[in-house]
Design an enzyme around this catalytic site. Structure first.
Site, short mmCIF file in Angstrom:
data_model
loop_
_atom_site.label_atom_id
_atom_site.label_comp_id
_atom_site.label_asym_id
_atom_site.label_seq_id
_atom_site.Cartn_x
_atom_site.Cartn_y
_atom_site.Cartn_z
N ARG A 212 -28.74 7.18 9.01
CA ARG A 212 -29.03 6.39 7.81
C ARG A 212 -29.90 7.23 6.87
O ARG A 212 -30.77 7.96 7.33
CB ARG A 212 -29.83 5.13 8.18
CG ARG A 212 -29.12 4.16 9.10
CD ARG A 212 -29.50 2.73 8.76
NE ARG A 212 -29.01 2.41 7.45
CZ ARG A 212 -29.54 1.51 6.62
NH1 ARG A 212 -30.61 0.84 6.99
NH2 ARG A 212 -29.02 1.27 5.43
N HIS A 215 -35.19 5.37 3.71
CA HIS A 215 -35.31 4.11 2.99
C HIS A 215 -36.55 3.34 3.41
O HIS A 215 -37.11 3.58 4.48
CB HIS A 215 -34.07 3.23 3.24
CG HIS A 215 -33.86 2.92 4.69
ND1 HIS A 215 -33.13 3.73 5.51
CD2 HIS A 215 -34.31 1.91 5.47
CE1 HIS A 215 -33.14 3.23 6.74
NE2 HIS A 215 -33.85 2.12 6.74
C1 BEZ Z 1 -32.43 -0.12 9.80
O1 BEZ Z 1 -33.55 -0.32 10.24
O2 BEZ Z 1 -32.35 0.23 8.66
C2 BEZ Z 1 -31.19 -0.26 10.63
C3 BEZ Z 1 -31.12 0.40 11.83
C4 BEZ Z 1 -29.97 0.27 12.61
C5 BEZ Z 1 -28.93 -0.53 12.16
C6 BEZ Z 1 -29.03 -1.18 10.94
C7 BEZ Z 1 -30.16 -1.04 10.17
FE FE Z 2 -34.30 1.16 8.55
#
Ligand code: BEZ
Ligand code: FE
Length: 289
Positions: A212, A215
């Site tokens: 990811r 953020h």
């Molecule tokens: C999050 O914390 O941004 C996240 C982590 C794993 C799956 C979905 C969101």
């Molecule tokens: Fe996160």
């Protein structure tokens, strides 16, 4: 006795589940039966594949606990969570868009004042995020609580760091009379979703990136407005185009601008260089479509 065949089993099962006393439950379960059966027919599911799927679901349940939600993670990487968000938060284009909650939100974060530091000694580059909370007409929303949480500069959340009992990198900030808020933290890093469980097993059989982009999470539950669960993403961060949970939206990408030591946005003096992100959250009144 009913003669069950490949052709009539779906109708029989759907009819049976259609007897649920609550009409919505009946609708959900009959549709589920139809889609599950259609899936099995379409791929000509073998018994070995059926058993592998059952065992995968069992492991997904077994690895889940009060700190780990492997089923939610599965929903996230399959794009189901984001589909549900999209369908249920069809907001005005001017409103701040919603995205996934993720598994790391914790109730009961400490309440901090304007510009107070939620990183509390966690190493990293200082980051201020500030702006206003407004309604669609541009009026400030005073007293709005921003519940904020994030990963650290290594990409780890509190629950992933052993032996941490107190709140870490999470806090609640309240907007002032003019709708302004200011939070101080450290710059988060992009991270891999947990890969040591059944979801990771599946992902590692594909070419899917398991990361990811960097953020900060926000939850704003303000009376009179649609609840907003969203993130702000760092402009230029790695993985913005390949977010493994499909949670990234262009409107939520903000620059983290470099600033030299000197006065910070809250008027206090910063002894070291810091980053500044500005964002105005726009809330949609309840009932407006
Ligand atoms: C999050 O914390 O941004 C996240 C982590 C794993 C799956 C979905 C969101
Ligand atoms: Fe996160």
């Amino acid at each position: 006795m009913q003669l069950v065949t490949e052709d009539n089993i779906t109708g029989l099962a759907a009819e049976r589940w259609g007897t649920a006393r609550d009409p919505r439950t009946a609708e959900l379960l009959t549709a589920l039966v139809r889609h599950l059966h259609d899936f099995a027919r379409e791929v000509r599911l073998t018994e070995a594949e059926w058993m592998a799927a059952i065992q995968w679901l069992t492991r997904t349940g077994q690895i889940s606990d009060d700190k780990r939600e492997e089923f939610i993670l599965a929903s996230d990487v399959l794009g189901l969570s984001m589909l549900v968000v999209q369908m249920n938060h069809q907001l005005d284009p001017q409103a701040t868009p919603a995205t996934v909650l993720g598994p790391f939100h914790i109730e009961g974060s400490p309440e901090l004042g304007y510009g107070e530091d939620m990183s509390d000694g966690v190493p990293g580059t200082p980051l201020f995020v500030h702006g206003t909370v407004r309604d669609l007409a541009g009026n400030p929303v005073p007293g709005a609580v921003l519940d904020v949480w994030q990963a650290d500069a290594e990409g780890a959340y509190e629950s992933q760091v052993p032996d941490i009992d107190e709140a870490r990198l999470r806090a609640k900030y309240t907007t002032r009379e003019d709708g302004s808020y200011c939070l101080r933290t450290i710059a988060p890093k992009g991270y891999s979703i947990p890969m040591d469980g059944p979801v990771g097993e599946l992902i590692s059989r594909t070419a899917i990136s398991h990361f990811r982009p960097a953020h900060v999470h926000f939850l704003l539950n303000v009376p009179g407005y649609e609840p907003l669960i969203t993130h702000l993403f760092q402009e230029g961060a790695q993985y913005l185009d390949s977010d493994v949970v499909f949670g990234t939206k262009q409107e939520l990408v903000v620059p983290f601008e470099q600033r030299e030591a000197g006065p910070g946005p809250d008027g206090r003096t910063m002894a070291e260089p810091w980053l500044e992100a500005r964002y105005d959250f726009v809330l949609q009144p309840v009932g407006r479509r």
